[in-house]
Design a protein around this motif. Structure first.
Motif, PDB file in Angstrom:
ATOM      1  N   ILE A 256       0.863  -1.191   0.000  1.00  0.00           N
ATOM      2  CA  ILE A 256       0.000   0.000   0.000  1.00  0.00           C
ATOM      3  C   ILE A 256       0.895   1.234   0.000  1.00  0.00           C
ATOM      4  O   ILE A 256       1.698   1.421   0.917  1.00  0.00           O
ATOM      5  CB  ILE A 256      -0.933   0.002   1.237  1.00  0.00           C
ATOM      6  N   ALA A 257       0.772   2.044  -1.045  1.00  0.00           N
ATOM      7  CA  ALA A 257       1.633   3.229  -1.193  1.00  0.00           C
ATOM      8  C   ALA A 257       0.799   4.481  -0.965  1.00  0.00           C
ATOM      9  O   ALA A 257      -0.160   4.737  -1.698  1.00  0.00           O
ATOM     10  CB  ALA A 257       2.250   3.253  -2.590  1.00  0.00           C
ATOM     11  N   ILE A 258       1.192   5.265   0.038  1.00  0.00           N
ATOM     12  CA  ILE A 258       0.422   6.467   0.391  1.00  0.00           C
ATOM     13  C   ILE A 258       1.277   7.708   0.112  1.00  0.00           C
ATOM     14  O   ILE A 258       2.376   7.841   0.666  1.00  0.00           O
ATOM     15  CB  ILE A 258       0.049   6.440   1.891  1.00  0.00           C
ATOM     16  N   GLY A 259       0.790   8.570  -0.752  1.00  0.00           N
ATOM     17  CA  GLY A 259       1.527   9.813  -1.024  1.00  0.00           C
ATOM     18  C   GLY A 259       2.911   9.573  -1.592  1.00  0.00           C
ATOM     19  O   GLY A 259       3.862  10.255  -1.257  1.00  0.00           O
ATOM     20  N   ILE A 260       3.009   8.568  -2.441  1.00  0.00           N
ATOM     21  CA  ILE A 260       4.281   8.280  -3.141  1.00  0.00           C
ATOM     22  C   ILE A 260       3.997   8.445  -4.639  1.00  0.00           C
ATOM     23  O   ILE A 260       3.017   7.898  -5.156  1.00  0.00           O
ATOM     24  CB  ILE A 260       4.781   6.844  -2.855  1.00  0.00           C
ATOM     25  N   ASN A 281      -3.372  12.025  -4.162  1.00  0.00           N
ATOM     26  CA  ASN A 281      -4.374  13.043  -4.521  1.00  0.00           C
ATOM     27  C   ASN A 281      -4.202  13.569  -5.940  1.00  0.00           C
ATOM     28  O   ASN A 281      -5.007  14.367  -6.404  1.00  0.00           O
ATOM     29  CB  ASN A 281      -4.387  14.199  -3.496  1.00  0.00           C
ATOM     30  N   ASP A 282      -3.166  13.107  -6.626  1.00  0.00           N
ATOM     31  CA  ASP A 282      -2.951  13.532  -8.021  1.00  0.00           C
ATOM     32  C   ASP A 282      -3.318  12.382  -8.956  1.00  0.00           C
ATOM     33  O   ASP A 282      -2.604  11.364  -9.005  1.00  0.00           O
ATOM     34  CB  ASP A 282      -1.467  13.914  -8.193  1.00  0.00           C
ATOM     35  N   VAL A 296      -7.942   7.922  -5.634  1.00  0.00           N
ATOM     36  CA  VAL A 296      -7.534   9.320  -5.835  1.00  0.00           C
ATOM     37  C   VAL A 296      -8.164  10.118  -4.699  1.00  0.00           C
ATOM     38  O   VAL A 296      -9.389  10.212  -4.602  1.00  0.00           O
ATOM     39  CB  VAL A 296      -8.018   9.862  -7.201  1.00  0.00           C
ATOM     40  N   GLY A 297      -7.335  10.607  -3.819  1.00  0.00           N
ATOM     41  CA  GLY A 297      -7.878  11.353  -2.686  1.00  0.00           C
ATOM     42  C   GLY A 297      -6.776  11.800  -1.756  1.00  0.00           C
ATOM     43  O   GLY A 297      -5.612  11.384  -1.880  1.00  0.00           O
TER      44      GLY A 297
END
Ligand SMILES: Cc1cc2nc3c(=O)[nH]c(=O)nc-3n(C[C@H](O)[C@H](O)[C@H](O)COP(=O)(O)OP(=O)(O)OC[C@H]3O[C@@H](n4cnc5c(N)ncnc54)[C@H](O)[C@@H]3O)c2cc1C
Length: 318
Positions: A256-260, A281-282, A296-297
């Protein structure tokens, strides 16, 4: 010909990889005897559930063996049982001692093997991943003995219960130029190398003070935590958590990749993972192209909700 499989142990227990390595060795042996070798593993007999006929448990008071000492133990055991195929894993340690075992046995070393060999014109060809999992090579050994390094999560485990014989003896260690003064784990939680699930976060988290939710998500899932390179470079997280081309490789069941963002150097280290979930978010973040599932969020909204849902799910299924 008999097969010898070396099963790494940690805290007096076989590592998780033991089931997969034993299953692979058993399939490779194709009915011939399967020997396992391990050091200080109190639960060594458990590999009998995955096709091992005889396990040799070496005992030592040394906390950490050097790669040369491990290699010597494996090479000696291989000669003792007459194994022409030696199976090892693909941990960071295995990458050091694999080549040393091969040198001692005058054997070929074939690392990163992803399955059983194919036979072509009477020759066994091992398929192995190359170029940080971007391609495959088919490799044949030109020696009598071969040391095969199995890539993590490449084969899976197949239950194959056998009445197992246990041989316990003191390890005779070779002199070494390096000794360990002590061993300290990076954290008490799951390690990146062994975890089935890794929760990883990047610069999108803005600062180290926001890692609480990453750790909480990892706790709920029984996962290890990891991070992108800039995050460890900036000292937000320990260097041991940096994954990617220049960090630790990750071949886990769920990443799980968060903000990468999903830079090529990050992907190179994690693309052997089976299922990749990306929270960013992008919508144009490159990681989405490599993802199996994407959200996306804003991580600061998505992750707490995910934790809440997972906690509810666990409570309902407890
Ligand atoms: C030789 C070399 C080797 C390298 N090796 C590695 C390596 O091994 N591992 C590695 O990781 N990198 C490595 N890098 C660096 C790599 O090129 C990238 O710079 C790095 O991976 C980017 O890290 P990042 O994705 O955390 O940060 P960024 O590129 O800054 O990306 C942050 C992401 O977070 C998203 N985001 C921002 N705010 C939020 C929010 N609120 N919610 C959700 N998402 C948000 C953004 O949209 C962006 O996609 C290497 C580079 C070089 C040149």
């Amino acid at each position: 010909m008999a097969v010898l499989v070396y099963l790494e142990a940690e805290d007096s227990k076989l590592k998780k990889s033991a089931a997969e390595l034993a299953s692979f060795a058993s399939a490779l042996a194709n009915g011939e005897k399967v020997y396992a070798l391990t050091v200080n593993a109190a639960n060594a007999t458990e590999c009998g559930a995955f096709g091992v006929d005889e396990v040799h448990v070496l005992e030592t008071t040394e906390q950490l063996l050097s790669a040369a000492q491990t290699a010597q133990l494996i090479a000696e055991a291989s000669k003792e049982v007459g194994a022409k195929t030696v199976v090892i894993g693909s941990s960071a340690d295995a990458k050091y001692f694999g080549a040393l075992v091969a040198a001692q046995l005058e054997a070929a070393y074939i690392p990163n093997v992803v399955g059983l060999p194919e036979t072509q014109d009477g020759t066994q060809l091992f398929k192995r991943s190359v170029f940080t999992n971007k391609g495959f090579a088919f490799t044949k050994a030109t020696t009598d003995t071969v040391v095969v390094g199995l890539a993590k999560n490449a084969f899976g485990s197949t239950p194959n219960e056998k009445p197992i014989q246990v041989v316990t003896k003191a390890a005779t260690l070779a002199d070494t130029t390096v000794t360990s003064e002590g061993a300290e784990k990076a954290s008490g939680k799951a390690t990146i190398a062994d975890a089935d699930i890794v929760v990883s976060a990047g610069r999108g988290l803005k600062g180290p003070e926001n890692w609480g939710m990453v750790e909480e998500l990892a706790d709920v899932l029984g996962a290890a935590t990891a991070c992108s390179k800039p995050v460890s470079d900036m000292g937000w997280r320990p260097h041991g958590e940096h994954v990617g081309q220049t960090g630790k490789p990750v071949a886990t069941n769920l990443y799980i990749a968060i903000g990468i963002s999903g830079a090529i150097q990050h992907l190179a280290g994690i693309n052997a993972s089976k299922v990749k979930v990306v929270i960013n978010n992008d919508p144009e973040a490159p990681f989405f192209k490599a993802a199996d599932y994407g959200i996306v969020g804003d991580a600061f909204e998505v992750v707490p909700k995910l934790i809440e849902k997972l906690k509810d799910f666990k409570a309902q299924n407890a």
